[in-house]
Design a protein around this motif. Sequence first.
Motif, PDB file in Angstrom:
ATOM      1  N   UNK A 134      -2.082  -9.197  -9.013  1.00  0.00           N
ATOM      2  CA  UNK A 134      -0.631  -9.276  -9.061  1.00  0.00           C
ATOM      3  C   UNK A 134      -0.040  -7.912  -8.744  1.00  0.00           C
ATOM      4  N   UNK A 135       1.040  -7.918  -8.013  1.00  0.00           N
ATOM      5  CA  UNK A 135       1.785  -6.704  -7.710  1.00  0.00           C
ATOM      6  C   UNK A 135       2.950  -6.652  -8.689  1.00  0.00           C
ATOM      7  N   UNK A 136       3.143  -5.507  -9.313  1.00  0.00           N
ATOM      8  CA  UNK A 136       4.202  -5.345 -10.297  1.00  0.00           C
ATOM      9  C   UNK A 136       4.955  -4.043 -10.042  1.00  0.00           C
ATOM     10  N   UNK A 137       6.226  -4.040 -10.332  1.00  0.00           N
ATOM     11  CA  UNK A 137       7.014  -2.813 -10.213  1.00  0.00           C
ATOM     12  C   UNK A 137       6.655  -1.861 -11.345  1.00  0.00           C
ATOM     13  N   UNK A 138       6.541  -0.606 -11.039  1.00  0.00           N
ATOM     14  CA  UNK A 138       6.368   0.422 -12.062  1.00  0.00           C
ATOM     15  C   UNK A 138       7.755   0.779 -12.595  1.00  0.00           C
ATOM     16  N   UNK A 139       7.826   1.521 -13.675  1.00  0.00           N
ATOM     17  CA  UNK A 139       9.149   1.987 -14.125  1.00  0.00           C
ATOM     18  C   UNK A 139       9.903   2.762 -13.035  1.00  0.00           C
ATOM     19  N   UNK A 158      13.517   1.697 -11.319  1.00  0.00           N
ATOM     20  CA  UNK A 158      14.625   2.661 -11.187  1.00  0.00           C
ATOM     21  C   UNK A 158      15.066   2.794  -9.742  1.00  0.00           C
ATOM     22  N   UNK A 159      14.114   2.866  -8.823  1.00  0.00           N
ATOM     23  CA  UNK A 159      14.459   2.985  -7.403  1.00  0.00           C
ATOM     24  C   UNK A 159      15.204   1.755  -6.929  1.00  0.00           C
ATOM     25  N   UNK A 204       0.830  -1.207   0.000  1.00  0.00           N
ATOM     26  CA  UNK A 204       0.000   0.000   0.000  1.00  0.00           C
ATOM     27  C   UNK A 204       0.867   1.261   0.000  1.00  0.00           C
ATOM     28  N   UNK A 205       1.922   1.264   0.805  1.00  0.00           N
ATOM     29  CA  UNK A 205       2.826   2.417   0.867  1.00  0.00           C
ATOM     30  C   UNK A 205       3.570   2.598  -0.455  1.00  0.00           C
ATOM     31  N   UNK A 219       3.400   5.674  -3.348  1.00  0.00           N
ATOM     32  CA  UNK A 219       4.600   6.366  -3.831  1.00  0.00           C
ATOM     33  C   UNK A 219       4.832   6.157  -5.331  1.00  0.00           C
ATOM     34  N   UNK A 220       3.981   5.355  -5.963  1.00  0.00           N
ATOM     35  CA  UNK A 220       4.112   5.105  -7.388  1.00  0.00           C
ATOM     36  C   UNK A 220       5.178   4.100  -7.760  1.00  0.00           C
ATOM     37  N   UNK A 221       5.620   3.292  -6.795  1.00  0.00           N
ATOM     38  CA  UNK A 221       6.692   2.337  -7.055  1.00  0.00           C
ATOM     39  C   UNK A 221       6.186   0.952  -7.457  1.00  0.00           C
ATOM     40  N   UNK A 222       4.961   0.623  -7.086  1.00  0.00           N
ATOM     41  CA  UNK A 222       4.328  -0.620  -7.521  1.00  0.00           C
ATOM     42  C   UNK A 222       2.915  -0.319  -7.994  1.00  0.00           C
TER      43      UNK A 222
END
Length: 77
Positions: free
Chosen positions: A49-54, A58-59, A28-29, A33-36
């Motif tokens: 499914x949980x996926x990494x965003x671009x 990068x992070x 959720x956090x 933050x736009x990371x997943x």
Amino acid sequence: LYDHGDATVPQIAENKSVKRQSIQALVDQLRDQGLVATKPNPAHLRSVLITLTPDGVAAFRSVRAREASHLGRVQAL
């Protein structure tokens, strides 16, 4: 997620040997933050499914690079 690909919250929790609720709070956090992000899970209608965003990729790469730098300095001691 970076090493093993998209996964459900229960799968991540099992892989890390922690409670599902702990992973859900972290997801959720990270989502805030736009990371997943979440995406439909063809294997289960209710467990996304949980996926990494671009930005998440990068992070993570940045963290890995800093770790490698620190480890290199420790090895040099």
